[in-house]
Write a protein that holds these residues in place. Sequence first.
Motif, PDB file in Angstrom:
ATOM      1  N   PHE A 172       0.842  -1.204   0.000  1.00 23.49           N
ATOM      2  CA  PHE A 172       0.000   0.000   0.000  1.00 23.49           C
ATOM      3  C   PHE A 172       0.872   1.246   0.000  1.00 23.49           C
ATOM      4  O   PHE A 172       2.038   1.215   0.371  1.00 23.49           O
ATOM      5  CB  PHE A 172      -0.961   0.011   1.203  1.00 23.49           C
ATOM      6  CG  PHE A 172      -0.286   0.121   2.536  1.00 23.49           C
ATOM      7  CD1 PHE A 172       0.002   1.354   3.110  1.00 23.49           C
ATOM      8  CD2 PHE A 172       0.059  -1.019   3.247  1.00 23.49           C
ATOM      9  CE1 PHE A 172       0.628   1.458   4.339  1.00 23.49           C
ATOM     10  CE2 PHE A 172       0.684  -0.935   4.486  1.00 23.49           C
ATOM     11  CZ  PHE A 172       0.963   0.310   5.028  1.00 23.49           C
ATOM     12  N   SER A 173       0.262   2.341  -0.412  1.00 17.16           N
ATOM     13  CA  SER A 173       0.921   3.645  -0.419  1.00 17.16           C
ATOM     14  C   SER A 173       0.551   4.378   0.864  1.00 17.16           C
ATOM     15  O   SER A 173      -0.643   4.543   1.166  1.00 17.16           O
ATOM     16  CB  SER A 173       0.461   4.440  -1.643  1.00 17.16           C
ATOM     17  OG  SER A 173       1.081   5.696  -1.664  1.00 17.16           O
ATOM     18  N   VAL A 174       1.538   4.797   1.619  1.00 11.81           N
ATOM     19  CA  VAL A 174       1.300   5.477   2.894  1.00 11.81           C
ATOM     20  C   VAL A 174       0.628   6.828   2.630  1.00 11.81           C
ATOM     21  O   VAL A 174       1.064   7.585   1.757  1.00 11.81           O
ATOM     22  CB  VAL A 174       2.621   5.672   3.672  1.00 11.81           C
ATOM     23  CG1 VAL A 174       2.388   6.407   4.984  1.00 11.81           C
ATOM     24  CG2 VAL A 174       3.292   4.323   3.918  1.00 11.81           C
ATOM     25  N   LYS A 175      -0.414   7.129   3.370  1.00 14.40           N
ATOM     26  CA  LYS A 175      -1.134   8.397   3.224  1.00 14.40           C
ATOM     27  C   LYS A 175      -0.620   9.408   4.241  1.00 14.40           C
ATOM     28  O   LYS A 175      -0.214   9.056   5.341  1.00 14.40           O
ATOM     29  CB  LYS A 175      -2.647   8.195   3.436  1.00 14.40           C
ATOM     30  CG  LYS A 175      -3.273   7.351   2.366  1.00 14.40           C
ATOM     31  CD  LYS A 175      -3.111   7.987   1.004  1.00 14.40           C
ATOM     32  CE  LYS A 175      -3.686   7.117  -0.077  1.00 14.40           C
ATOM     33  NZ  LYS A 175      -3.265   7.458  -1.401  1.00 14.40           N
TER      34      LYS A 175
ATOM     35  N   ILE B  84       9.424  -1.299   9.134  1.00 13.54           N
ATOM     36  CA  ILE B  84       8.497  -0.349   9.741  1.00 13.54           C
ATOM     37  C   ILE B  84       7.540  -1.099  10.673  1.00 13.54           C
ATOM     38  O   ILE B  84       7.453  -2.324  10.629  1.00 13.54           O
ATOM     39  CB  ILE B  84       7.711   0.468   8.679  1.00 13.54           C
ATOM     40  CG1 ILE B  84       6.955  -0.433   7.693  1.00 13.54           C
ATOM     41  CG2 ILE B  84       8.638   1.363   7.904  1.00 13.54           C
ATOM     42  CD1 ILE B  84       5.538  -0.568   8.013  1.00 13.54           C
ATOM     43  N   THR B  85       6.842  -0.333  11.493  1.00 13.51           N
ATOM     44  CA  THR B  85       5.861  -0.885  12.414  1.00 13.51           C
ATOM     45  C   THR B  85       4.497  -0.312  12.067  1.00 13.51           C
ATOM     46  O   THR B  85       4.373   0.886  11.791  1.00 13.51           O
ATOM     47  CB  THR B  85       6.224  -0.510  13.866  1.00 13.51           C
ATOM     48  OG1 THR B  85       7.576  -0.918  14.126  1.00 13.51           O
ATOM     49  CG2 THR B  85       5.301  -1.180  14.857  1.00 13.51           C
TER      50      THR B  85
ATOM     51  N   VAL C 111       1.808   4.356  10.534  1.00  7.34           N
ATOM     52  CA  VAL C 111       3.030   3.757  10.009  1.00  7.34           C
ATOM     53  C   VAL C 111       4.204   4.444  10.706  1.00  7.34           C
ATOM     54  O   VAL C 111       4.321   5.668  10.680  1.00  7.34           O
ATOM     55  CB  VAL C 111       3.122   3.938   8.476  1.00  7.34           C
ATOM     56  CG1 VAL C 111       4.407   3.300   7.951  1.00  7.34           C
ATOM     57  CG2 VAL C 111       1.896   3.353   7.785  1.00  7.34           C
ATOM     58  N   VAL C 112       5.073   3.645  11.340  1.00 10.92           N
ATOM     59  CA  VAL C 112       6.176   4.169  12.137  1.00 10.92           C
ATOM     60  C   VAL C 112       7.490   3.575  11.636  1.00 10.92           C
ATOM     61  O   VAL C 112       7.598   2.369  11.414  1.00 10.92           O
ATOM     62  CB  VAL C 112       5.982   3.823  13.634  1.00 10.92           C
ATOM     63  CG1 VAL C 112       7.123   4.351  14.474  1.00 10.92           C
ATOM     64  CG2 VAL C 112       4.641   4.344  14.141  1.00 10.92           C
TER      65      VAL C 112
ATOM     66  N   ILE D 241       5.361   8.324  10.133  1.00  7.81           N
ATOM     67  CA  ILE D 241       5.565   8.789   8.759  1.00  7.81           C
ATOM     68  C   ILE D 241       4.267   8.870   7.970  1.00  7.81           C
ATOM     69  O   ILE D 241       4.275   9.304   6.822  1.00  7.81           O
ATOM     70  CB  ILE D 241       6.607   7.937   8.012  1.00  7.81           C
ATOM     71  CG1 ILE D 241       6.173   6.485   7.880  1.00  7.81           C
ATOM     72  CG2 ILE D 241       7.971   8.056   8.666  1.00  7.81           C
ATOM     73  CD1 ILE D 241       7.053   5.661   6.934  1.00  7.81           C
ATOM     74  N   GLY D 242       3.146   8.465   8.557  1.00  3.79           N
ATOM     75  CA  GLY D 242       1.861   8.542   7.871  1.00  3.79           C
ATOM     76  C   GLY D 242       0.924   7.447   8.334  1.00  3.79           C
ATOM     77  O   GLY D 242       1.096   6.886   9.422  1.00  3.79           O
ATOM     78  N   TYR D 243      -0.072   7.144   7.487  1.00  3.60           N
ATOM     79  CA  TYR D 243      -1.117   6.188   7.841  1.00  3.60           C
ATOM     80  C   TYR D 243      -1.426   5.240   6.691  1.00  3.60           C
ATOM     81  O   TYR D 243      -1.233   5.574   5.523  1.00  3.60           O
ATOM     82  CB  TYR D 243      -2.397   6.931   8.230  1.00  3.60           C
ATOM     83  CG  TYR D 243      -2.335   7.517   9.611  1.00  3.60           C
ATOM     84  CD1 TYR D 243      -2.812   6.810  10.712  1.00  3.60           C
ATOM     85  CD2 TYR D 243      -1.765   8.755   9.835  1.00  3.60           C
ATOM     86  CE1 TYR D 243      -2.730   7.337  11.995  1.00  3.60           C
ATOM     87  CE2 TYR D 243      -1.680   9.290  11.113  1.00  3.60           C
ATOM     88  CZ  TYR D 243      -2.165   8.572  12.187  1.00  3.60           C
ATOM     89  OH  TYR D 243      -2.072   9.094  13.455  1.00  3.60           O
ATOM     90  N   VAL D 244      -1.962   4.078   7.058  1.00  7.89           N
ATOM     91  CA  VAL D 244      -2.526   3.166   6.072  1.00  7.89           C
ATOM     92  C   VAL D 244      -3.768   3.855   5.509  1.00  7.89           C
ATOM     93  O   VAL D 244      -4.547   4.436   6.280  1.00  7.89           O
ATOM     94  CB  VAL D 244      -2.902   1.817   6.739  1.00  7.89           C
ATOM     95  CG1 VAL D 244      -3.655   0.918   5.766  1.00  7.89           C
ATOM     96  CG2 VAL D 244      -1.665   1.124   7.294  1.00  7.89           C
TER      97      VAL D 244
END
Length: 142
Positions: free
Chosen positions: A52-55, A76-77, A93-94, A100-103
């Motif tokens: 997936f692309s991080v949002k 990543i975690t 997303v860590v 660094i963002g979200y799913v």
Amino acid sequence: MGTFLIILIIAFVIFMIIGATTKPPSTEKVNNNVKRKEIEINLKEFPNEYTFSVKGVHLSDYSYPIFNICKEFDLITLVPEPDNSFDSDAIKVVNSGWDIGYVPAEETYEVHQIIKKENISYIETLNISGYISVIVKIRYKN
């Protein structure tokens, strides 16, 4: 003779400053290839994958880690945030302790199911020139 010595000293100081601030040739590609091989070796037990692309990576809150910390193939975690005020299904997303963002919201159901299983997640692709994007791959067991 005194002027020549002063010019020589100034030239030496400038040379030292330039040398100290110039980066050595990049080994990033070599290091990424090594990391990728290590990940691929360790992932033989994880036959399934989801990408997936991080949002939110374009937001200023995430710019420092995206530009300074993140590298391709970093592990990543994925952290569920049931108390998130915008979306109780949110998954953060860590990377190395940095958010660094979200799913993406439309993919949280699948990701919640996957992270219940044994998995390894990493940055597959990082683009910081032009349009910023971070692609995450999750490898998991059944």
